[in-house]
Write a protein that holds these residues in place. Structure first.
Motif, PDB file in Angstrom:
ATOM      1  N   CYS A   4       0.846  -1.196   0.000  1.00  0.00           N
ATOM      2  CA  CYS A   4       0.000   0.000   0.000  1.00  0.00           C
ATOM      3  C   CYS A   4       0.884   1.249   0.000  1.00  0.00           C
ATOM      4  CB  CYS A   4      -0.908  -0.001   1.226  1.00  0.00           C
ATOM      5  SG  CYS A   4      -1.885   1.507   1.378  1.00  0.00           S
ATOM      6  N   CYS A  29      -7.141  -0.407  -0.517  1.00  0.00           N
ATOM      7  CA  CYS A  29      -6.241  -1.162   0.363  1.00  0.00           C
ATOM      8  C   CYS A  29      -7.079  -1.961   1.365  1.00  0.00           C
ATOM      9  CB  CYS A  29      -5.316  -0.211   1.107  1.00  0.00           C
ATOM     10  SG  CYS A  29      -4.326  -1.025   2.365  1.00  0.00           S
ATOM     11  N   TYR A  31      -6.256  -2.906   4.221  1.00  0.00           N
ATOM     12  CA  TYR A  31      -5.909  -2.547   5.603  1.00  0.00           C
ATOM     13  C   TYR A  31      -6.387  -1.150   5.980  1.00  0.00           C
ATOM     14  CZ  TYR A  31      -2.993  -6.624   5.067  1.00  0.00           C
ATOM     15  OH  TYR A  31      -2.568  -7.902   4.821  1.00  0.00           O
ATOM     16  N   CYS A  32      -6.104  -0.129   5.138  1.00  0.00           N
ATOM     17  CA  CYS A  32      -6.458   1.252   5.502  1.00  0.00           C
ATOM     18  C   CYS A  32      -7.601   1.800   4.661  1.00  0.00           C
ATOM     19  CB  CYS A  32      -5.242   2.158   5.388  1.00  0.00           C
ATOM     20  SG  CYS A  32      -4.696   2.421   3.682  1.00  0.00           S
TER      21      CYS A  32
END
Ligand SMILES: [Zn+2]
Length: 105
Positions: A4, A29, A31-32
């Motif tokens: 990312c 992404c 994750y974020c």
């Protein structure tokens, strides 16, 4: 492996593979949740792999290999390039020219 651009987390193999089948230029992404795009280098490598995947067809046209060999070799090369794609896919914070034209439609 794909990383990312915002949180620097490395994506898992299945994250990348899942995002490669989407037809929209923006990718999120896992994750974020930051939106980003595939890098220009990724597009260039994909173009080269596409040519390599269909190269058995050229050998078949000129008669070096049979139609069955063309079929199975093309399928095998396509599967291998799809399975290896998470190892060379890179993300970019800015969209590529192709993605920009897609977004402006
Ligand atoms: Zn992230």
């Amino acid at each position: 492996m794909t990383q990312c651009q915002k949180c620097q987390q490395q994506w898992k193999w299945h994250h990348v593979l899942k995002r490669t089948v989407k037809l929209t230029p923006a990718i999120i992404c896992p994750y974020c949740q930051h939106e980003q795009y595939w890098h220009e280098r990724t597009a260039r490598i994909n173009q080269k792999l596409l040519v390599i995947s269909f190269s058995p067809a050229l050998l078949g046209i000129v008669g070096f290999i049979s139609a069955e060999e063309v079929f199975f070799t093309t399928i095998a090369l396509g599967i291998v390039s799809i399975l290896l794609s998470p190892f060379y896919y890179e993300t970019s914070a800015t969209p590529t020219r192709a993605a920009k034209s897609w977004l402006n439609k």
